[in-house]
Motif scaffolding. Sequence first.
Motif, PDB file in Angstrom:
ATOM      1  N   HIS A 122      14.035  15.019 -29.652  1.00  7.30           N
ATOM      2  CA  HIS A 122      14.622  13.538 -29.478  1.00  7.30           C
ATOM      3  C   HIS A 122      15.918  13.423 -28.643  1.00  7.30           C
ATOM      4  O   HIS A 122      16.489  14.120 -29.667  1.00  7.30           O
ATOM      5  N   LYS A 124      19.913  12.041 -29.347  1.00  4.45           N
ATOM      6  CA  LYS A 124      20.215  11.052 -29.831  1.00  4.45           C
ATOM      7  C   LYS A 124      21.332  10.635 -29.856  1.00  4.45           C
ATOM      8  O   LYS A 124      22.267  11.551 -28.426  1.00  4.45           O
ATOM      9  N   ARG A 128      19.413   8.724 -23.897  1.00  2.00           N
ATOM     10  CA  ARG A 128      18.371   9.061 -24.067  1.00  2.00           C
ATOM     11  C   ARG A 128      17.570   9.439 -23.871  1.00  2.00           C
ATOM     12  O   ARG A 128      18.620  10.428 -22.482  1.00  2.00           O
ATOM     13  N   LYS A 130      14.613  13.834 -23.655  1.00  2.00           N
ATOM     14  CA  LYS A 130      14.646  14.846 -24.648  1.00  2.00           C
ATOM     15  C   LYS A 130      14.701  16.228 -23.490  1.00  2.00           C
ATOM     16  O   LYS A 130      15.039  16.105 -22.977  1.00  2.00           O
TER      17      LYS A 130
END
Length: 272
Positions: A122, A124, A128, A130
């Motif tokens: 993920h 941070k 947002r 991936k």
Amino acid sequence: MPRSKDIAANILPQIGTDIALKVKHIRTFIEQTMSVDVTYTKAWRGRRKAIEMIYGTWDNFAELPKYVLRLQSRNPGTVVNWFHHPYSALGHPTFKYIFWAFGPSIHAFRLCQPVISVDGTHLKGLYRGKLLAAITKNPNNYIMPLAHALVDEETVHSRCWFFQNLMEYVTTNCASKICVVSDRHAGIINAMENLKDWKEPKAYHHYCLRHVRKNFSGKYKSKSLMKLCWMIGSTSQPLKYRCAVREMRMLDQVAWDYLNNIDISGLLFMTI
């Protein structure tokens, strides 16, 4: 009580000198210069505003292609591929995925064992998403990054798109069958089972032992069982494998049934 923009205005010289100025030092500075005590949150916001006043914000994604082009110019052979949102406004494509692989990594993979470990994490912070990654080990047994991708979510589509790019730009000239090591994410399993370039006999898929043990330990808390789980998955000696299996079955038959049903082949690989 000073506002965050007031704090930013007062600490501009310090931020200009040290962008990593600690929040606790900002609080001390404001207390000394303005004779007020500010909260950690307000000091943090003040620092962020000061950084934006000096360096600008990250809101302008129009600059991202320029950055990527510079990245390619400084790293010959680097491959970048974009996937834009299908419902982007006309003339204003919205980036959904981006894949990149550095030229030196693509070239070096020809000298590495055909074993790739893939995973995702993920992002941070304010934005947002991936980060997907594929790594291998070089001949000196050091971990070497192969390729990365930024995606909005880890889905079947984004994983398949990542694997298609990986095959097209990184592993396409590999003469050997490729072993892919990963967790049991549905998107990875789907890609390995349905993409023709990643199906046997061109490639095969095994689960990462670290992920398997992590899932196993969530169900079975016994340290003895976790130790046996690792031994079963990591040993290359048939006798040790059979002994560990027999011991686990004596301790907890249900635990062995769970472990044995993870992979039909019964083979588990440690992460590289």
